[in-house]
Scaffold this active site. Structure first.
Site, PDB file in Angstrom:
ATOM      1  N   HIS A  34       0.824  -1.210   0.000  1.00  0.00           N
ATOM      2  CA  HIS A  34       0.000   0.000   0.000  1.00  0.00           C
ATOM      3  C   HIS A  34       0.861   1.263   0.000  1.00  0.00           C
ATOM      4  CE1 HIS A  34      -3.983   1.805   1.670  1.00  0.00           C
ATOM      5  NE2 HIS A  34      -3.285   2.747   1.077  1.00  0.00           N
TER       6      HIS A  34
ATOM      7  N   ASP B 275      -8.982   3.149  -3.076  1.00  0.00           N
ATOM      8  CA  ASP B 275      -8.367   3.688  -1.859  1.00  0.00           C
ATOM      9  C   ASP B 275      -8.259   5.210  -1.878  1.00  0.00           C
ATOM     10  OD1 ASP B 275      -7.043   3.253   0.725  1.00  0.00           O
ATOM     11  OD2 ASP B 275      -5.387   4.239  -0.273  1.00  0.00           O
TER      12      ASP B 275
ATOM     13  N   ASP C  14       1.120   2.547   3.777  1.00  0.00           N
ATOM     14  CA  ASP C  14       0.216   3.627   3.346  1.00  0.00           C
ATOM     15  C   ASP C  14       1.025   4.926   3.165  1.00  0.00           C
ATOM     16  OD1 ASP C  14      -1.971   5.075   2.569  1.00  0.00           O
ATOM     17  OD2 ASP C  14      -2.973   5.070   4.521  1.00  0.00           O
TER      18      ASP C  14
HETATM   19 ZN    ZN Z   1      -6.853   4.324   2.464  1.00  0.00          ZN
END
Ligand code: ZN
Length: 432
Positions: free
Chosen positions: A60, A152, A305
């Site tokens: 991610h 996302d 992330d």
């Molecule tokens: Zn997210």
């Protein structure tokens, strides 16, 4: 071209491997490994005192190209990845334009081939423009190289849309990755809803805004039989729901970020938007549940992330600043903290950074077996350093860990048999 990693601690949880030895790499493959199998000579890298694992894979990241190159590019983002020990990253599609078609997916792979310091695996959007209205061309993106689908940055609010995405993607099969957030419940919030938010006068984002979505997605995945992957789990309730679903055989996997298992809302420095991310830093009990979930395997993977933003964007008032922090270069030492504290085994930590991501997204790598891809990470578990955002290889500087004393650092990242010494290390001893 041969490369020999000599006298390292060879560590591969997927094979139960933990021994001192050598690894011989030939071209882009692992040729062989074992105790003392190679003599000193050309192409030999001394790994004494270092841990040699399969290459870290980040499921991610946001590389911001195309469209937001002032925040990050494929070149700078993958350079930061390699410096953090990551040999591969999965790039989220919320660029400008959104990666919602085969051309966009092919473009990323082309750019990565030319400028990448680590492998890039594109994630395609679930819906056109990630607007949640019409399903994107999933099959064409899969054919072009997408390894999963996600909107996302946003959730898929329409349950019927997610249901169809799960049905469709189960034919390939690749995961549907959900940013679990009920936008009605979270609207206007900028940090975790709790006493700390009240104290700071900021509107909160409730834990239920995530957990309610996780519950819905698990029911849909169970009904359809598709693979749901929950991104950046942040609440105790979400961990409980995933654990229960896994025990019944639902095809669900999930990830946690280092900032969510390191910090909680109490740690938030007022007015500092480098503590603003989505999902937000939760309560202390949530953090404990995340660590327990990571330790017992309910949470499969550690993902960063990585979300770069320019300084002028993060310098706005807290409630106006964009969500997200960078994370590629701090993931290893923050994960090692849990190991040092005795909360996580080294085997589970390495699994969550390497083998598990490869397994759940069906990616090459994640193994030190002979014949496997020569993607490896060599790190010094005892190296001490201070996090200085100015030295980051990312184009952005937005981290809440500035000034932190950290222990553990990658020394070499090896991508397809190519040795990349960590540019942040002063001494880069090299191939003799
Ligand atoms: Zn997210």
């Amino acid at each position: 071209m041969n490369l020999i990693l000599k006298n390292g601690r060879l560590f591969d949880p997927s094979r139960g491997l933990d021994q001192i030895g050598d690894v011989v790499l030939q071209d882009d493959r692992i040729r062989g490994l074992g105790p003392d199998i190679a003599a000193a000579g050309p192409g030999v890298v001394d790994c004494t005192g270092l841990i040699v694992t399969p290459g870290f894979i980040d499921l991610h990241v946001h590389l911001r190209e195309p469209g937001f190159e002032y925040k990050e590019t494929i070149e700078t983002g993958t350079r930061a990845a390699a410096a953090g020990g990551f040999t591969a990253v999965c790039a989220m599609p919320n660029t400008q334009p959104v990666n919602d078609n085969a051309g966009g997916t092919a473009f990323l792979l082309l750019r990565a081939r030319e400028f990448g310091h680590a492998r890039l695996y594109p994630i395609g959007a679930i819906t056109e423009g990630s607007r949640g209205e019409r399903l994107a061309a999933l099959g064409a993106m899969r054919q072009a190289g997408a390894v999963g689908f996600s909107d996302d940055g946003r959730p898929v609010m329409n349950a019927q849309m997610l249901r169809r995405a799960l049905e469709y993607s189960s034919m390939f099969p690749v995961p549907v990755i959900e940013h679990a957030e009920d936008l009605h419940l979270s609207a206007g919030g900028s940090m975790h809803a709790g006493p700390r938010a009240l104290q700071l006068g900021l509107r909160g984002i409730s834990s239920t805004s995530e957990a309610a979505m996780v519950a819905r997605d698990l029911l849909l995945a169970e009904e359809v039989g598709g693979h749901i992957h929950i991104a950046h789990l942040s609440t105790a309730a979400s961990v409980r729901l995933v654990r229960e679903a896994k025990s019944r055989g639902v095809l669900v996997t999930c990830e946690v970020t280092p900032h969510h298992f390191t910090l909680c809302d109490e740690d938030l420095v007022p007015y500092d938007a480098n503590f603003k991310m989505n999902p937000p830093l939760r309560g202390a009990a949530d953090r404990e549940a995340l660590i327990a979930g990571l330790a017992d395997g309910t949470i499969d993977a550690i993902a960063t992330d990585h979300a770069p933003h320019a300084a002028h964007e993060k310098l706005q008032e807290f409630d106006k600043a964009p969500f997200g922090i960078i994370g590629l270069e701090t993931a290893l030492p923050l994960s090692l903290r849990l190991v040092t504290e005795g909360r996580l085994s080294l085997a589970r930590m390495v699994d969550a950074l390497t083998c598990a991501p490869a397994r759940i997204f069906h990616l090459p790598g994640g193994s030190l077996a002979p014949g496997a891809l020569a993607d490896l990470t060599v790190f010094d578990p005892a190296a001490e350093w201070t996090c200085d955002p100015a030295l980051s290889l990312s184009k952005s500087r937005n981290t809440p860990f500035a000034g932190w004393q950290l222990t553990g650092r990658p020394v070499y990242t090896i991508v397809g048999g190519r040795l990349i010494p960590n540019p942040a290390l002063a001494a880069t001893p090299p191939v003799s």
